[in-house]
Design a protein around this motif. Sequence first.
Motif, PDB file in Angstrom:
ATOM      1  N   GLN A 130     -11.009 -11.700  -5.299  1.00 16.15           N
ATOM      2  CA  GLN A 130      -9.948 -10.818  -5.772  1.00 16.15           C
ATOM      3  C   GLN A 130     -10.793  -9.536  -6.614  1.00 16.15           C
ATOM      4  OE1 GLN A 130      -7.851 -13.117  -9.069  1.00 16.15           O
ATOM      5  NE2 GLN A 130      -6.181 -13.344  -7.346  1.00 16.15           N
ATOM      6  N   VAL A 131      -9.943  -8.496  -6.457  1.00 15.37           N
ATOM      7  CA  VAL A 131     -10.681  -7.227  -7.031  1.00 15.37           C
ATOM      8  C   VAL A 131      -9.762  -6.792  -8.084  1.00 15.37           C
ATOM      9  CG1 VAL A 131     -11.280  -4.891  -6.824  1.00 15.37           C
ATOM     10  CG2 VAL A 131     -11.399  -6.612  -4.897  1.00 15.37           C
ATOM     11  N   HIS A 132     -10.191  -6.546  -9.353  1.00 12.70           N
ATOM     12  CA  HIS A 132      -9.733  -6.066 -10.603  1.00 12.70           C
ATOM     13  C   HIS A 132      -9.886  -4.389 -10.541  1.00 12.70           C
ATOM     14  CE1 HIS A 132      -9.289 -10.440 -11.358  1.00 12.70           C
ATOM     15  NE2 HIS A 132     -10.585 -10.431 -11.173  1.00 12.70           N
ATOM     16  N   LEU A 133      -8.631  -3.753 -10.463  1.00 13.31           N
ATOM     17  CA  LEU A 133      -8.399  -2.504 -10.484  1.00 13.31           C
ATOM     18  C   LEU A 133      -7.645  -2.030 -11.577  1.00 13.31           C
ATOM     19  CD1 LEU A 133      -8.259  -1.671  -6.901  1.00 13.31           C
ATOM     20  CD2 LEU A 133     -10.392  -1.675  -8.415  1.00 13.31           C
ATOM     21  N   LEU A 134      -7.403  -0.808 -12.098  1.00  9.97           N
ATOM     22  CA  LEU A 134      -6.657  -0.304 -13.070  1.00  9.97           C
ATOM     23  C   LEU A 134      -5.122  -0.596 -12.821  1.00  9.97           C
ATOM     24  CD1 LEU A 134      -7.879   3.082 -14.124  1.00  9.97           C
ATOM     25  CD2 LEU A 134      -7.780   1.078 -15.408  1.00  9.97           C
ATOM     26  N   GLY A 135      -4.703  -0.551 -11.597  1.00 10.78           N
ATOM     27  CA  GLY A 135      -3.343  -0.699 -10.980  1.00 10.78           C
ATOM     28  C   GLY A 135      -3.175  -2.115 -10.670  1.00 10.78           C
ATOM     29  N   GLY A 136      -3.980  -3.027 -10.895  1.00  9.38           N
ATOM     30  CA  GLY A 136      -3.617  -4.593 -10.893  1.00  9.38           C
ATOM     31  C   GLY A 136      -4.752  -5.425 -10.299  1.00  9.38           C
ATOM     32  N   THR A 137      -4.678  -6.669  -9.933  1.00  8.54           N
ATOM     33  CA  THR A 137      -5.298  -7.477  -9.285  1.00  8.54           C
ATOM     34  C   THR A 137      -5.098  -7.631  -7.799  1.00  8.54           C
ATOM     35  OG1 THR A 137      -5.987  -8.500 -11.360  1.00  8.54           O
ATOM     36  CG2 THR A 137      -6.481  -9.729  -9.456  1.00  8.54           C
ATOM     37  N   LEU A 167       3.233   9.470  -6.393  1.00 12.89           N
ATOM     38  CA  LEU A 167       3.880   8.410  -6.663  1.00 12.89           C
ATOM     39  C   LEU A 167       4.230   7.363  -5.617  1.00 12.89           C
ATOM     40  CD1 LEU A 167       6.768  10.199  -9.064  1.00 12.89           C
ATOM     41  CD2 LEU A 167       4.504   9.013  -9.722  1.00 12.89           C
ATOM     42  N   ALA A 168       4.361   7.779  -4.522  1.00 13.03           N
ATOM     43  CA  ALA A 168       4.708   6.980  -3.234  1.00 13.03           C
ATOM     44  C   ALA A 168       3.500   6.197  -3.008  1.00 13.03           C
ATOM     45  CB  ALA A 168       4.866   7.959  -2.026  1.00 13.03           C
ATOM     46  N   GLU A 169       2.162   6.410  -3.258  1.00 13.64           N
ATOM     47  CA  GLU A 169       0.846   5.817  -2.925  1.00 13.64           C
ATOM     48  C   GLU A 169       1.002   4.475  -3.622  1.00 13.64           C
ATOM     49  OE1 GLU A 169      -1.973   8.670  -3.543  1.00 13.64           O
ATOM     50  OE2 GLU A 169      -1.917   9.514  -1.602  1.00 13.64           O
ATOM     51  N   ASP A 170       1.718   4.475  -4.870  1.00 11.62           N
ATOM     52  CA  ASP A 170       1.735   3.006  -5.333  1.00 11.62           C
ATOM     53  C   ASP A 170       2.743   2.050  -4.811  1.00 11.62           C
ATOM     54  OD1 ASP A 170       0.059   3.160  -7.383  1.00 11.62           O
ATOM     55  OD2 ASP A 170       1.171   4.123  -8.811  1.00 11.62           O
ATOM     56  N   VAL A 176      -1.094  -4.688  -0.878  1.00 10.66           N
ATOM     57  CA  VAL A 176      -1.885  -3.921  -1.583  1.00 10.66           C
ATOM     58  C   VAL A 176      -1.101  -2.733  -1.919  1.00 10.66           C
ATOM     59  CG1 VAL A 176      -4.214  -4.983  -0.920  1.00 10.66           C
ATOM     60  CG2 VAL A 176      -3.242  -2.943   0.390  1.00 10.66           C
ATOM     61  N   PRO A 177      -1.548  -1.667  -2.749  1.00 11.29           N
ATOM     62  CA  PRO A 177      -0.811  -0.657  -2.833  1.00 11.29           C
ATOM     63  C   PRO A 177      -1.382   0.255  -1.700  1.00 11.29           C
ATOM     64  CG  PRO A 177      -2.302  -0.852  -4.677  1.00 11.29           C
ATOM     65  CD  PRO A 177      -2.219  -2.020  -3.758  1.00 11.29           C
ATOM     66  N   HIS A 219      10.595   5.822  -1.086  1.00  7.89           N
ATOM     67  CA  HIS A 219       9.510   6.704  -0.654  1.00  7.89           C
ATOM     68  C   HIS A 219       9.154   6.528   0.689  1.00  7.89           C
ATOM     69  CE1 HIS A 219       8.199   8.373  -4.520  1.00  7.89           C
ATOM     70  NE2 HIS A 219       8.205   6.863  -4.869  1.00  7.89           N
ATOM     71  N   TYR A 220      10.275   6.418   1.551  1.00  6.84           N
ATOM     72  CA  TYR A 220      10.263   5.983   3.084  1.00  6.84           C
ATOM     73  C   TYR A 220       9.613   7.248   3.679  1.00  6.84           C
ATOM     74  CZ  TYR A 220      14.369   8.643   4.520  1.00  6.84           C
ATOM     75  OH  TYR A 220      15.183   9.473   4.880  1.00  6.84           O
ATOM     76  N   ILE A 221       9.927   8.633   3.388  1.00  7.45           N
ATOM     77  CA  ILE A 221       9.413   9.569   4.269  1.00  7.45           C
ATOM     78  C   ILE A 221       8.081   9.657   3.915  1.00  7.45           C
ATOM     79  CG2 ILE A 221       9.433  12.072   4.283  1.00  7.45           C
ATOM     80  CD1 ILE A 221      12.479  12.015   3.648  1.00  7.45           C
ATOM     81  N   GLU A 222       7.287   9.642   2.734  1.00  8.76           N
ATOM     82  CA  GLU A 222       6.051   9.845   2.443  1.00  8.76           C
ATOM     83  C   GLU A 222       5.095   8.677   2.979  1.00  8.76           C
ATOM     84  OE1 GLU A 222       8.382  11.912  -0.558  1.00  8.76           O
ATOM     85  OE2 GLU A 222       8.369   9.927  -0.094  1.00  8.76           O
ATOM     86  N   ILE A 223       5.688   7.405   3.106  1.00  5.90           N
ATOM     87  CA  ILE A 223       4.961   6.163   3.675  1.00  5.90           C
ATOM     88  C   ILE A 223       4.897   6.360   5.226  1.00  5.90           C
ATOM     89  CG2 ILE A 223       4.950   3.773   3.912  1.00  5.90           C
ATOM     90  CD1 ILE A 223       6.150   3.452   1.171  1.00  5.90           C
ATOM     91  N   ALA A 224       5.845   6.691   5.678  1.00  2.00           N
ATOM     92  CA  ALA A 224       6.123   6.732   7.314  1.00  2.00           C
ATOM     93  C   ALA A 224       5.352   8.069   7.701  1.00  2.00           C
ATOM     94  CB  ALA A 224       7.575   6.764   7.465  1.00  2.00           C
ATOM     95  N   THR A 225       5.204   8.889   7.111  1.00  2.00           N
ATOM     96  CA  THR A 225       4.549  10.221   7.482  1.00  2.00           C
ATOM     97  C   THR A 225       2.966   9.941   7.481  1.00  2.00           C
ATOM     98  OG1 THR A 225       6.252  11.553   6.878  1.00  2.00           O
ATOM     99  CG2 THR A 225       4.114  12.713   7.147  1.00  2.00           C
ATOM    100  N   ASP A 226       2.597   9.319   6.212  1.00  2.00           N
ATOM    101  CA  ASP A 226       1.272   8.878   6.054  1.00  2.00           C
ATOM    102  C   ASP A 226       0.790   8.059   7.126  1.00  2.00           C
ATOM    103  OD1 ASP A 226       0.326  10.667   4.235  1.00  2.00           O
ATOM    104  OD2 ASP A 226      -0.053   9.115   2.757  1.00  2.00           O
ATOM    105  N   LEU A 227       1.710   6.914   7.461  1.00  2.00           N
ATOM    106  CA  LEU A 227       1.396   5.945   8.497  1.00  2.00           C
ATOM    107  C   LEU A 227       0.878   6.504   9.838  1.00  2.00           C
ATOM    108  CD1 LEU A 227       3.353   2.893   7.602  1.00  2.00           C
ATOM    109  CD2 LEU A 227       0.820   2.855   7.346  1.00  2.00           C
ATOM    110  N   CYS A 228       1.927   7.430   9.843  1.00  2.00           N
ATOM    111  CA  CYS A 228       1.829   8.038  11.318  1.00  2.00           C
ATOM    112  C   CYS A 228       0.539   9.051  11.410  1.00  2.00           C
ATOM    113  CB  CYS A 228       3.171   8.951  11.575  1.00  2.00           C
ATOM    114  SG  CYS A 228       4.384   8.143  12.238  1.00  2.00           S
TER     115      CYS A 228
END
Length: 148
Positions: A32-39, A16-19, A51-52, A97-106
């Motif tokens: 522009q790229v048109h994907l299921l999650g948006g443009t 869920l955090a990946e959005d 972007v997501p 989702h700060y924990i998930e985003i920060a952990t992934d960025l690290c």
Amino acid sequence: MSAAREAIDHQEVHFLAEDEKVTILPTFALAQVHLLGGTFGPFRPQIQVIVPYWLAVILKKQGRCTIVPPRWLHMHLLGSLISLERTDDVFQTLPFHYIEIATDLCKHARDDLPDWDHIFDLLETVRSVRHNKMQAGLRSLDTRAMKV
């Protein structure tokens, strides 16, 4: 027949955090790229675009962008946040989702995060301070319940 599951596990929270939206600096040009999650886009070299997070990670792994660290992830702001967390009874504002985003960025974008290891330590401190704050609040509730 099994009962319906009400809780979600860590992997589902991470999914869920990946959005969440992040800013990138692309190294390529594309309309522009048109994907299921948006443009998303247009993408132009060195022009910021939002972007997501999942798309940012894919582009980062392909060497097609740098991820701009979110403002809340800067060391001086995290230091201030920790001080406020320690002195205030309420949680300070951070993305859900700060924990998930920060952990992934690290993990995936270390080269885009100056002092990523220190940032990771600060995030662990935030998590620890919040955990202690929750435990103190629960003890306080338990004490009040015993008096009633």
